[in-house]
Structure formats: C-alpha cells, structure tokens
Design a protein around this motif. Structure first.
Motif, PDB file in Angstrom:
ATOM      1  N   UNK A 194     -50.041  -4.030 -16.645  1.00  0.00           N
ATOM      2  CA  UNK A 194     -50.200  -3.744 -15.226  1.00  0.00           C
ATOM      3  C   UNK A 194     -49.057  -4.425 -14.479  1.00  0.00           C
ATOM      4  N   UNK A 195     -48.391  -3.650 -13.628  1.00  0.00           N
ATOM      5  CA  UNK A 195     -47.237  -4.157 -12.897  1.00  0.00           C
ATOM      6  C   UNK A 195     -47.489  -3.995 -11.402  1.00  0.00           C
ATOM      7  N   UNK A 196     -47.434  -5.114 -10.667  1.00  0.00           N
ATOM      8  CA  UNK A 196     -47.604  -5.052  -9.214  1.00  0.00           C
ATOM      9  C   UNK A 196     -46.460  -4.265  -8.605  1.00  0.00           C
ATOM     10  N   UNK A 197     -46.782  -3.326  -7.718  1.00  0.00           N
ATOM     11  CA  UNK A 197     -45.777  -2.432  -7.158  1.00  0.00           C
ATOM     12  C   UNK A 197     -46.259  -1.953  -5.796  1.00  0.00           C
ATOM     13  N   UNK A 198     -45.370  -1.336  -5.055  1.00  0.00           N
ATOM     14  CA  UNK A 198     -45.737  -0.827  -3.739  1.00  0.00           C
ATOM     15  C   UNK A 198     -46.611   0.413  -3.829  1.00  0.00           C
TER      16      UNK A 198
END
Length: 316
Positions: free
Chosen positions: A59-63
C-alpha cells in the motif's frame, strides 16, 4: 508466436495507491486478515498467510487511488533474462530497480496501456516470527485468527483503452495463455482473461468505457471456501465497508465472488476459484458474445451499473 508457458511462474505482488493509508491498512489487516510485514516512508508491505514471499501487497500513500506496479516472478534467472530480451527487442523499454524488501532486481516496463509491470527472479522466503509460526512445516505462516483470512493474491483486472494490444503483449511477450474473452457484435474484444499457470486466470484486461489509460478495475484475493466469502460480506456490513455487489457466481470463469471498495476507493474482489483449473495444454479460447454477456452473472443479482463504470483512479 507465443513463448512456451512457464517463463512466468506466478503473480507475485501488487502496489496499490491509496489516499487514506491508515484506513486502507486497517481494511487489509482487520477485515481481510492480512499481516503487516514492514513499512517505510509512504509504503506498507502486507502478506497473505499462504504466501511464501515477503509481501503480497504494497500500500502506497498517494493523492489518489489506483494500481502502480504489478510484479511477476519468473521461473528462473534464465527465464527472466529471456523475457527481458524479448521485451527489449519488441520495443518495450524498461529499467532495473531494487526498491522492494525481500525482492532482488526487478525489470520494470509498461504494457501498451501504461500499466507498470515488473519481472523478477530473486526472492527471499518468508520466515514467520514465533507468534505467527504455523503448526505444519509446509505452511509459511499460521492462519489468522481474525478477519476473512484470505489465502493468496489471486488476480489483477486492468482497465485498458484497447484490450487486444495489452492481451497480446501479455501472451506473446510474457507467455500467458488466453482462456476466455468477450467479443462484441462489431468484432471488438472487450475483455480477455489470461493465465500463466494452471489457474484459469491471473491477469484480465477489460475495456475502459472512458477511453482512459492505465486504470484499475480490481485486484482479487482468494479464500479457502465459499463460506469465507459469506463471512466477508457480514464483516463488511458490520464494519461499514461498502459492498458493491455479491455474493454471486460469475458465468465467465465460474468464480464465486464478492466486490467491495476498500477505504482508499479501490475495488477489491474476494473470490473462491480454487476448484477450477485449466490443465489441458490445448485449452481452447472460450468466446462469449455480447448477447451472452448481457445475461449477466451465472446466478445471483443482475450486474449493477457501477461494475462497468467504477475504476481507479477516478476520472472526471
């Protein structure tokens, strides 16, 4: 001519973008029962209990939401080099990176629609800590005592502006076999299912009604039983997770399924396809017509409109 089946051993892991990292981690760990196996910066690595590798999902934090990378493990270092050479000769430029824990060098390229695809061979086998050690030595990790307890990452369904070039990329350059497809009345292929193994499918390309590139329809996790999917529906109901549709049974591929949206907005399928294998080396490509597809699922409720319109990242 397609390369021989076997250079790609299996679907390894997926990087999923989310605008709400904490809630997405909560969903995959508490609802699906996955195990967090490390985090760094904006990335969290998670694994299913029956995966032998370091992680099944990043899981990658992104806009926004969507899929970043799909990683495929090859069957050997020689197979990796063969696929890289074939990709380069076909004009699919890429680069070598080492940016994931437990994984050696990855060759990162893109399919014709722009989805990021990575190939790798070197992989560190997971060693469970004491509190996650299984009772059987031929199992990587103890089954979770909470959540659904998904067994493995099963497949990825991409949205694509044009299905056929992407399906042929996966078949001719990576060595997948097409198993089923939808052909519209005008002759256009609107969806195709492909497999690298004896599973009925690992990768799916579905036509994006917006004409956009590089979007995701869903990723899917396999459960042990159909009853696990019924339990998942109850857990999602109790914990406020949006259920899009199901449980039903697909006509295409005969998968028993439930579709939900994880808190970051990505569609997640829980499926039980474990009893259906494609063992025939000369399996014929099954084609479904537009009229046949319009009948909807094998049984259960009719296909709802959002199944054909929702994808990530969202479009205007």
């Amino acid at each position: 001519m397609a390369p021989p089946l076997g250079d790609i051993a299996h679907l390894g892991h997926v990087q999923l973008l989310t605008p709400d990292l904490d809630r997405s981690v909560w969903f995959f760990t508490e609802i699906l029962g996955m195990t967090e196996n490390g985090r760094s910066g904006d990335s969290v690595w998670l694994r299913t209990w029956d995966d032998y590798e370091h992680h099944s999902l990043t899981l990658v934090a992104h806009s926004t939401s969507g899929v970043r990378r799909t990683a495929l493990r090859t069957s050997s270092e020689e197979a990796l080099n063969r696929r890289v050479k074939a990709l380069q000769e076909a004009g699919h430029a890429g680069e070598w990176v080492e940016d994931e824990p437990g994984i050696g060098p990855l060759y990162v390229t893109r399919d014709p629609d722009g989805h990021e695809v990575a190939l790798y061979w070197e992989s560190e086998w997971y060693q469970a800590p004491e509190h996650l050690r299984p009772g059987l030595k031929n199992q990587p990790q103890a089954k979770p005592g909470h959540g659904v307890g998904v067994r493995r990452l099963d497949h990825v369904n991409y949205l694509a502006a044009s299905v056929l070039p992407n399906a042929e990329f996966t078949e001719h350059l990576l060595g997948a076999r097409p198993t089923e497809q939808i052909q519209l009345d005008g002759g256009r292929i609107s969806a195709r299912w492909l497999t690298f193994t004896d599973k009925s499918y690992d990768i799916v390309y579905t036509e994006d009604w917006t004409g956009s590139n590089g979007r995701l329809h869903h990723i899917a996790f396999a459960t042990d039983t159909r009853e696990d999917i019924l339990r998942a529906a109850d857990l999602c109901l109790d914990r406020g997770v949006f259920i899009e549709t199901g449980p039903h049974k697909h006509a295409i591929q005969q998968t028993f399924f439930l579709y939900v949206y994880e808190p970051g907005g990505n569609r997640i399928e829980l499926c039980n396809p474990l009893t259906r294998l494609v063992l025939a080396p000369d399996w014929p490509l099954i084609t479904w017509t537009e009229a046949e597809r319009a009948k909807g699922q094998a049984w259960g409720l009719k296909t709802i409109a959002s199944f054909h319109t929702h994808g990530t990242p969202p479009t205007e």
